[in-house]
Design an enzyme around this catalytic site. Structure first.
Site, PDB file in Angstrom:
ATOM      1  CG  ASP A 121      -3.041  -0.518  -2.350  1.00 55.33           C
ATOM      2  OD1 ASP A 121      -3.013   0.667  -1.956  1.00 55.33           O
ATOM      3  OD2 ASP A 121      -3.623  -1.417  -1.718  1.00 55.33           O
ATOM      4  CB  SER A 172      -0.956  -0.034   1.195  1.00 58.71           C
ATOM      5  OG  SER A 172      -1.852   1.030   1.165  1.00 58.71           O
ATOM      6  CG  ASP A 206      -6.358   1.069  -0.871  1.00 58.47           C
ATOM      7  OD1 ASP A 206      -5.474   1.948  -0.826  1.00 58.47           O
ATOM      8  OD2 ASP A 206      -6.444   0.145  -0.032  1.00 58.47           O
ATOM      9  CG  ASP A 216      -2.812   4.117  -1.488  1.00 58.33           C
ATOM     10  OD1 ASP A 216      -3.461   4.082  -2.543  1.00 58.33           O
ATOM     11  OD2 ASP A 216      -3.071   3.382  -0.514  1.00 58.33           O
TER      12      ASP A 216
END
Length: 456
Positions: A244, A99, A246, A242
């Site tokens: 990833d 992440s 999400d 960020d």
């Protein structure tokens, strides 16, 4: 990673690639995950980190050894992978990502059949299999198979478009700057925005797992280039993801960077206008601003511990349609009850189109709070002892201990002090009606924590 009998932190398993999270460990973890699922169909994907393909192969080996069929997607944003688990009727999924952590980290997230990360109780089951060496290997003639799935990002983009008024957004012809952090957000959001009739300018767009453009954590300190670009080219809005994709942090037309609470509050207000009496799920780290908006527009609030897993699981439990975090995570239940940066971007553009207002105007309508953050290094072994010492000092104040310790003061200011579930640090989130007051609170309690650490 903790040396205690625990694998999972706040958000999956995390560690330094090839130091803590080695291929050997990834195989052992995936053997436990495969045993937990038991010869099922599992989807597997990863973000842009350099260690992603390596760990993906290790995880694939472990899953196949337990008899699971692995459906590999390759590189994709976490919410795209989560949607694919549900859309392709998989029994679950594994996402290789760390992440927002720096490039040298990686991690493993485990997804249930509904696309939501597994519960902490299910994580404990996997940990028990791992630590008790209860792995069940499939016989040589009943191993799982490796298959490939393509087109999941296109399916994900199409799904988001079903939840917004594409015609209304297209009419406005917004100009948006997308900062993908050299990671997987660039695989979906620019395409989605163009399909919504937007003009797109991308920065940090090329995939590079060393994250040369900026840190994968989207915060004001790292988003100067995005803010300057939006202002210089006269764009309507900017968005940063960020690692990833999400979570999403937004910049208005003047180059002003907003923390996630403020843009979540924009989505929240519109949602409550259209869904009277709805229950909103949000962690105790959220600003009082969120409670103010919920009260003003007739909603109900369900406070949780910090962590997207907890928010998603609570939404699932009570069938809530909206959740949000101060870090830029918005959970839009009609699409999927998980953090989704591209979905959030589409919702915000729809609100701008519906109201005819700029992002700066929508934010200016809100009660104004200033948020300041800090962190103090604290080894994992000292976290519990430090929490006890903090509690002893503040137990007579107006506090909540849902997660860490949150202190509310009489002037509507507050501070949350909690141990990170992913790093050896204590995090401090202070808010107040003036920036000066917020800075003062965070400085005061950072100093107190440092003093207390000296006594351990």
């Amino acid at each position: 990673m903790s040396t205690a009998k625990k694998l999972f932190g706040t958000n999956g398993v995390r560690g330094l690639a090839n130091v803590e999270l080695t291929p050997d460990m990834a195989i052992k973890i995936s053997l436990a995950i495969g045993t937990f699922f038991g010869k099922k169909n599992l989807l597997l994907g990863y973000d842009a980190r350099t260690s992603g393909p390596m760990l993906s192969k290790a995880v694939t080996s472990g899953l196949i050894a337990t008899g699971c069929n692995v459906y590999s997607t390759g590189m994709a944003p976490t919410p795209s992978l989560q949607f694919a688990v549900k859309n392709h009727k998989m029994n679950g999924g594994i996402i290789i990502t760390a992440s927002h952590n720096p490039a040298e980290y990686n991690g493993i997230k485990v997804i249930w059949s509904d696309g939501i990360e597994i519960s902490h109780e299910q994580e404990a089951e996997i940990e028990k299999i791992y630590f008790d060496n209860k792995t069940i290997f499939a016989p040589w003639n009943n191993l799982g198979e490796l298959k490939e799935i393509s087109g999941i990002n296109e399916e994900y983009i199409a799904a988001i478009k079903k939840h917004v008024n594409t015609g209304e957004i297209t009419k406005k012809q917004f100009h948006i700057v997308v900062d993908a952090a050299n990671s997987v957000g660039g695989l979906t959001t620019p395409t989605l925005m163009r399909e919504l009739g937007c003009r797109v300018t991308s920065i940090n767009a090329n995939i590079d797992g060393t994250f040369p453009g900026r840190d994968p954590e989207p915060c004001p300190e790292s988003l100067g280039d995005l803010a300057a670009t939006v202002k210089a080219i006269g764009a309507d809005i900017g968005v940063a993801f960020d690692g990833d994709a999400d979570r999403s942090i937004f910049v208005d037309e003047n180059g002003e960077i907003y923390m996630g609470d403020k843009t979540f509050a924009v989505v929240l207000k519109q949602f409550l206008l259209e869904n009277k009496g709805a229950t909103i799920v949000t962690p105790v780290s959220s600003s009082t601003l969120i409670k103010d908006i919920i009260d003003a527009y007739g909603g109900k609030v369900e406070w949780t511990k910090v962590g997207s897993v907890t928010v998603s699981q609570k939404m699932k439990e009570i069938n809530a349609k909206l959740g949000g975090e101060e870090n830029g995570g918005v959970f839009y239940g009609p699409h999927q009850a998980v953090r989704d940066g591209a979905m959030t971007t589409a919702l915000l553009l729809e609100i701008m189109a519906k109201t005819g207002k700029k992002l700066s105007e929508l934010i200016a309508e809100q009660p104004q709070y200033f948020i300041e953050k800090s962190k103090i290094e604290c080894s994992n072994k000292n976290k519990t002892a430090l929490q006890t010492k903090i509690y002893e000092q503040v137990k007579n104040e107006n506090i909540s201990t849902i997660d860490g310790i949150k202190i509310w003061f009489n002037d509507k200011s507050a501070i949350l002090i909690r141990a990170s579930g992913t790093e050896p640090v204590y995090r401090l989130y202070a808010e107040a009606k003036s920036q000066e007051r917020a800075l003062k609170i965070v400085a005061e309690y950072s100093s107190k924590l440092r003093e207390l650490l000296q006594t351990l």
